[in-house]
Write a protein that holds these residues in place. Structure first.
Motif, PDB file in Angstrom:
ATOM      1  N   HIS A  63      35.218  28.855  21.916  1.00 29.17           N
ATOM      2  CA  HIS A  63      34.320  29.604  22.800  1.00 29.17           C
ATOM      3  C   HIS A  63      33.062  30.025  22.044  1.00 29.17           C
ATOM      4  O   HIS A  63      33.138  30.606  20.956  1.00 29.17           O
ATOM      5  CB  HIS A  63      35.057  30.836  23.349  1.00 29.17           C
ATOM      6  N   ARG A  64      31.884  29.753  22.612  1.00 28.00           N
ATOM      7  CA  ARG A  64      30.624  29.985  21.906  1.00 28.00           C
ATOM      8  C   ARG A  64      30.045  31.380  22.116  1.00 28.00           C
ATOM      9  O   ARG A  64      29.415  31.923  21.217  1.00 28.00           O
ATOM     10  CB  ARG A  64      29.584  28.954  22.355  1.00 28.00           C
ATOM     11  N   ALA A  65      30.223  31.939  23.312  1.00 26.20           N
ATOM     12  CA  ALA A  65      29.624  33.240  23.614  1.00 26.20           C
ATOM     13  C   ALA A  65      30.352  34.346  22.851  1.00 26.20           C
ATOM     14  O   ALA A  65      31.486  34.157  22.383  1.00 26.20           O
ATOM     15  CB  ALA A  65      29.675  33.496  25.111  1.00 26.20           C
TER      16      ALA A  65
ATOM     17  N   THR B  94      29.191  40.538  30.315  1.00 23.18           N
ATOM     18  CA  THR B  94      30.547  40.465  29.764  1.00 23.18           C
ATOM     19  C   THR B  94      31.602  40.461  30.867  1.00 23.18           C
ATOM     20  O   THR B  94      31.499  41.192  31.857  1.00 23.18           O
ATOM     21  CB  THR B  94      30.792  41.654  28.818  1.00 23.18           C
ATOM     22  N   ARG B  95      32.625  39.640  30.667  1.00 28.77           N
ATOM     23  CA  ARG B  95      33.817  39.681  31.521  1.00 28.77           C
ATOM     24  C   ARG B  95      34.928  40.313  30.703  1.00 28.77           C
ATOM     25  O   ARG B  95      35.228  39.873  29.597  1.00 28.77           O
ATOM     26  CB  ARG B  95      34.222  38.277  31.962  1.00 28.77           C
ATOM     27  N   ALA B  96      35.522  41.382  31.247  1.00 31.96           N
ATOM     28  CA  ALA B  96      36.476  42.190  30.488  1.00 31.96           C
ATOM     29  C   ALA B  96      37.889  42.036  31.032  1.00 31.96           C
ATOM     30  O   ALA B  96      38.099  41.961  32.247  1.00 31.96           O
ATOM     31  CB  ALA B  96      36.065  43.661  30.525  1.00 31.96           C
ATOM     32  N   TYR B  97      38.847  42.032  30.110  1.00 38.24           N
ATOM     33  CA  TYR B  97      40.271  41.961  30.440  1.00 38.24           C
ATOM     34  C   TYR B  97      40.958  43.111  29.714  1.00 38.24           C
ATOM     35  O   TYR B  97      40.802  43.275  28.503  1.00 38.24           O
ATOM     36  CB  TYR B  97      40.861  40.617  30.000  1.00 38.24           C
ATOM     37  N   LEU B  98      41.745  43.901  30.463  1.00 43.26           N
ATOM     38  CA  LEU B  98      42.364  45.105  29.914  1.00 43.26           C
ATOM     39  C   LEU B  98      43.874  45.053  30.095  1.00 43.26           C
ATOM     40  O   LEU B  98      44.372  44.598  31.129  1.00 43.26           O
ATOM     41  CB  LEU B  98      41.845  46.361  30.616  1.00 43.26           C
ATOM     42  N   CYS B  99      44.599  45.573  29.113  1.00 45.38           N
ATOM     43  CA  CYS B  99      46.042  45.722  29.259  1.00 45.38           C
ATOM     44  C   CYS B  99      46.519  46.837  28.353  1.00 45.38           C
ATOM     45  O   CYS B  99      46.192  46.877  27.162  1.00 45.38           O
ATOM     46  CB  CYS B  99      46.773  44.430  28.926  1.00 45.38           C
ATOM     47  N   GLY B 100      47.282  47.755  28.913  1.00 45.46           N
ATOM     48  CA  GLY B 100      47.805  48.877  28.149  1.00 45.46           C
ATOM     49  C   GLY B 100      48.260  49.976  29.084  1.00 45.46           C
ATOM     50  O   GLY B 100      48.305  49.794  30.305  1.00 45.46           O
TER      51      GLY B 100
ATOM     52  N   ASP C 206      36.311  29.818  36.180  1.00 46.43           N
ATOM     53  CA  ASP C 206      34.860  29.736  36.110  1.00 46.43           C
ATOM     54  C   ASP C 206      34.301  30.308  34.802  1.00 46.43           C
ATOM     55  O   ASP C 206      33.085  30.437  34.643  1.00 46.43           O
ATOM     56  CB  ASP C 206      34.231  30.486  37.290  1.00 46.43           C
ATOM     57  N   LEU C 207      35.200  30.663  33.857  1.00 48.11           N
ATOM     58  CA  LEU C 207      34.735  31.187  32.575  1.00 48.11           C
ATOM     59  C   LEU C 207      34.160  30.042  31.746  1.00 48.11           C
ATOM     60  O   LEU C 207      34.874  29.109  31.374  1.00 48.11           O
ATOM     61  CB  LEU C 207      35.885  31.858  31.829  1.00 48.11           C
ATOM     62  N   ASP C 208      32.869  30.111  31.435  1.00 48.96           N
ATOM     63  CA  ASP C 208      32.252  29.045  30.648  1.00 48.96           C
ATOM     64  C   ASP C 208      31.876  29.569  29.269  1.00 48.96           C
ATOM     65  O   ASP C 208      32.028  30.751  28.965  1.00 48.96           O
ATOM     66  CB  ASP C 208      31.036  28.454  31.370  1.00 48.96           C
ATOM     67  N   ASP C 209      31.354  28.680  28.462  1.00 49.90           N
ATOM     68  CA  ASP C 209      31.050  29.016  27.074  1.00 49.90           C
ATOM     69  C   ASP C 209      29.904  30.011  26.937  1.00 49.90           C
ATOM     70  O   ASP C 209      29.682  30.559  25.851  1.00 49.90           O
ATOM     71  CB  ASP C 209      30.697  27.743  26.294  1.00 49.90           C
TER      72      ASP C 209
ATOM     73  N   ARG D  87      33.315  31.698  16.621  1.00 46.11           N
ATOM     74  CA  ARG D  87      31.999  31.642  15.981  1.00 46.11           C
ATOM     75  C   ARG D  87      31.223  32.942  16.124  1.00 46.11           C
ATOM     76  O   ARG D  87      30.363  33.250  15.292  1.00 46.11           O
ATOM     77  CB  ARG D  87      31.178  30.482  16.569  1.00 46.11           C
ATOM     78  N   ASP D  88      31.490  33.712  17.204  1.00 48.42           N
ATOM     79  CA  ASP D  88      30.745  34.950  17.432  1.00 48.42           C
ATOM     80  C   ASP D  88      31.713  35.991  18.002  1.00 48.42           C
ATOM     81  O   ASP D  88      31.819  36.158  19.212  1.00 48.42           O
ATOM     82  CB  ASP D  88      29.583  34.707  18.393  1.00 48.42           C
TER      83      ASP D  88
END
Length: 409
Positions: A303-305, A367-373, A272-275, A333-334
């Motif tokens: 990706h525009r956002a 914002t949708r955040a993705y973490l790894c570490g 469901d992640l959109d631009d 682009r951003d």
């Protein structure tokens, strides 16, 4: 759904079982490996067993599952179950292996708590908990196998190393092609991992998981492997060098074959992640690998956002895939990248020296955040994101190794 009678028994005995679950799982593994040594040799991670992290993760997941059933009788903790199922499917776990676990786990429960505590009623209630969890996992794993068109026994296939790149003194990238290119390979999603099985000097066939560090679409798949070095703990204990990472670094060269599983893992860019959705990709150390696949995918998709890239590392020289990290960010682009180094090069911004600090970064709404570490890094970033207004449901993470965070949640 746990039956009402068993729910009452589990609720009453959860404190005593929970207090002893660490000892129970330790006895369980000891008994199971004594009876079935091939499981430790060829399936379970011997490093995690030696460090005790696998025992703690299993203990936490069982206690968390039982608690969830009691507190939410009409629901199921599918996030936890899904993450475990993905790991199991990457290992080729078969339904009959749950019988083996059941036998030795319940023997350990009786051994630790005693027959006077584990009455027939208590045993039946916890048996119900176990099989609810096991059957749920078997069903999810069956679906994962079917999606990839494999069976548990056919999870691994041969891939040839077609490239080897020394990224840093401790990280090597391996580029892979299937040995038999006439057989279609399962697709993957950015952020997923594969299991790699190698035969070690003592004959053990140990398995480890490595994230795919390139986006889907290339005929070449790529993993980037950090050499795990042993270390002395503050309590006087010591962790050994990583068996598989050491083997891959020392012995695997271009032209060699590796046994690699179908791709798995639930840390993926959502369907469901959109631009219009801003994205934040935060990593530390070798946690950069799944983030790279996501970042490359976002760049290729245009990706525009806004995309915010955060990475923490020891130094620029230790920052694996740094050039790609910068290049893919520049293609968007951003987008903006913030690299935090504990030991930076001359001229590095002072505000980006040390540990990752998201309070210095503007995080767009939604914002949708993705973490790894490492776990401490993700806990810190998670807290900073919450303070910055990011919704908890929009924060997703991956732990390399046994998931002690999820099991304790």
């Amino acid at each position: 759904m746990l039956s009402q009678q068993s729910a009452a028994t589990v609720r009453a005995t959860l404190p005593v079982v929970g207090a002893a679950i660490g000892e129970i799982t330790e006895r369980f593994y000891g008994g199971m490996f004594a009876a079935r040594p091939e499981l430790l040799r060829d399936l379970f991670n011997r490093g995690n067993q030696a460090a005790g992290t696998q025992s703690r993760a299993l203990a936490g997941s069982i206690a968390a599952f039982a608690t969830y059933l009691v507190d939410h009788p009409d629901e199921r903790p599918d996030v936890m179950l899904g993450r475990i199922a993905h790991k199991h499917a990457s290992l080729g776990i078969a339904p009959e292996q749950y019988e083996i676990v059941h036998e030795h786990l319940f023997a350990a429960i009786v051994e630790v708590l005693g027959a006077d505590v584990v009455t027939a009623e208590v045993a039946a209630a916890w048996d119900e908990v176990y099989w609810l969890m096991a059957h749920a996992l078997v069903a999810i794993e069956a679906r994962l196998y079917a999606e990839h068109g494999v069976t548990p026994a056919g999870t691994f296939r041969q891939w040839r190393v077609v490239g080897r790149v020394e990224e840093t003194p401790d990280v090597v990238t391996f580029q892979l092609r299937p040995e038999d290119e006439t057989v279609p390979v399962p697709a993957f999603r950015p952020g997923q991992y594969v299991s790699v099985q190698v035969e070690l000097a003592d004959g053990a066939r140990q398995i480890r998981q490595y994230s795919l560090s390139r986006a889907p679409g290339s005929p070449v798949r790529q993993i980037s492997v950090k050499r795990v070095r042993g270390a002395a703990g503050a309590d006087g204990t010591a962790t050994p060098d990583g068996e598989v990472s050491r083997h891959l670094h020392a012995y695997v060269r271009e032209g060699d074959l590796l046994r690699v599983s179908a791709p798995h893992g639930d840390l993926v860019l959502g369907d469901d992640l959109d631009d219009d959705t801003p994205v934040l990709l935060a990593s530390a150390g070798i946690g950069v690998t799944p983030m790279m696949a996501m970042l490359e995918h976002l760049a290729a998709a245009g990706h525009r956002a806004p995309v915010t890239v955060v990475h923490a590392d020891h130094s620029p020289a230790r920052h694996a895939l740094r050039a790609d990290h910068e290049a893919y960010t520049d293609k968007l682009r951003d987008a903006a990248a913030y690299f935090f180094y504990e030991h930076p090069e001359a001229g590095h911004p002072a505000e980006l020296t040390g540990r990752a600090d998201l309070s210095r970064i503007t995080i767009p709404a939604g914002t949708r955040a993705y973490l790894c570490g490492p776990l401490p890094f993700m806990r810190a970033v998670h807290g900073q994101l919450i303070e910055g207004g990011v919704a908890p449901r929009d924060i997703h993470y991956e732990v390399f190794g046994p998931d002690l965070w999820l099991a304790a949640a």
